[in-house]
Design an enzyme around this catalytic site. Sequence first.
Site, PDB file in Angstrom:
ATOM      1  NE  ARG A 132       3.198  -2.753   5.438  1.00 54.29           N
ATOM      2  CZ  ARG A 132       3.858  -2.237   4.402  1.00 54.29           C
ATOM      3  NH1 ARG A 132       3.974  -0.939   4.253  1.00 54.29           N
ATOM      4  NH2 ARG A 132       4.412  -3.029   3.505  1.00 54.29           N
ATOM      5  CD  GLN A 180      -2.026  -0.191   4.942  1.00 54.83           C
ATOM      6  OE1 GLN A 180      -1.978   1.014   4.697  1.00 54.83           O
ATOM      7  NE2 GLN A 180      -0.946  -0.927   5.147  1.00 54.83           N
ATOM      8  NE  ARG A 206       9.985   4.592  -0.299  1.00 52.08           N
ATOM      9  CZ  ARG A 206      10.266   5.622   0.502  1.00 52.08           C
ATOM     10  NH1 ARG A 206      11.080   6.566   0.099  1.00 52.08           N
ATOM     11  NH2 ARG A 206       9.750   5.689   1.708  1.00 52.08           N
ATOM     12  N   PRO A 225       0.844  -1.203   0.000  1.00 48.32           N
ATOM     13  CG  PRO A 225      -0.652  -1.556   1.725  1.00 48.32           C
ATOM     14  CD  PRO A 225       0.664  -2.015   1.200  1.00 48.32           C
ATOM     15  CG  LEU A 264      15.827  -0.562   0.537  1.00 50.83           C
ATOM     16  CD1 LEU A 264      17.128  -0.175   1.214  1.00 50.83           C
ATOM     17  CD2 LEU A 264      15.604   0.296  -0.701  1.00 50.83           C
ATOM     18  CE1 TYR A 308       0.059   7.521   9.495  1.00 54.33           C
ATOM     19  CE2 TYR A 308       1.100   5.502   8.731  1.00 54.33           C
ATOM     20  CZ  TYR A 308       0.902   6.863   8.624  1.00 54.33           C
ATOM     21  OH  TYR A 308       1.545   7.581   7.640  1.00 54.33           O
TER      22      TYR A 308
END
Length: 389
Positions: free
Chosen positions: A236, A101, A332, A25, A309, A188
Amino acid sequence: MANSPLFSPITFRGVTIKNRIMVAPMWQYCGVDWLPTDWHLMNLGRFAAGGAGLVFQEGTTVERRGCGTVGDLGLWDDRFVEPLRRIVDFVKACGAVPGIQLMHAGRKARQRFPWDGRGSLPRSPEIADWDEWDVVAPSAIPQDDGYPMPREMTRDDIDRCVEAWGSAAARADRAGYEVMELHAAHGYLIHEFLSPGANRRTDGYGGSFENRIRFAVEVVERVRASWPAHKPLFLRVSTEDDGGWEVEDSVRLARILKPLGVDAFDCSSGGITGASPIETKISLTYGYQVGFAERVRREADMPTVAVGLIIHADQADAILRDGQADMVAIARELLYNPNWPIDAAQKLGVDEAFALPPVQHGHFLHRRALSGFTGSLSTWTAGMSAAGE
């Protein structure tokens, strides 16, 4: 490498995902009146057409006061269902499983966009319900300097919020999503309850490990009551943060939540302080969080998703082959190359006919492959391997 684990299917409950590539997400900050736009359709659609097995929509807010920015997407009202169904149907048509999500920003609500420096959003007459945009958290501790001071949640706030998660889950089902993830990471609201760095409560929701996980447990139970039994539920988690939550705590949490209906842990890290997850104490190397997924998988007997990564095809394949995780989440790198799964399949030699993308792409890519062209594709470099990256 015809037996690549990266391109083997995986089944959670009643949902089979065609490969082990999950689109993480990623907030786009492009919602208008909390509704999706054509940007969201394009963004998620290109990942689905690019060959990913599971495509997650960005964190979607379960109640108005939980919005992080003015560009968030919401699911606290029935008016959101049909606009989101358009995205769901398109992702499915491109051959991927659509996931959503659900989240609540907690003390990270009412902030500026990241390219505007984050921090507290200044009052604006353009936001009609500004006074109702109540920034709440387990304790009255701000995220960092420059962020709003949250109001400590009352028991009524907690009960209302748990119910909001359940109602949002029911709407997500009606919209057609097939996999759900609860955002309990990156500072969060659920993570704020879990971490002693943000939770200083003295009631039944603070103090001990058992009290600090109570909110997460109640949310999972309420969501499972609304989310169909044949549909998977992921969590998550910041497996380790910079505020006192450790890997051992994540393992304990996984053991508790598994029998309550959580099917996989998506293992990230950090975010409880002002630092982003990618700026924590962990050394930034390829797959820098994979060890967290491996440990939770091994010690809690919980399926896991590795993230962080994961850049190259053989790297992702090795993570799965070595039993470190059950899926890999790409973020990314997919922004850099939305067709990463198609490219990975070619590099691993598992899709000579280009069957992975929709036929509108695959047919012509296959024809080029049969043409006798002997050059290299634009994403290939000499000597590429996970060991030498």
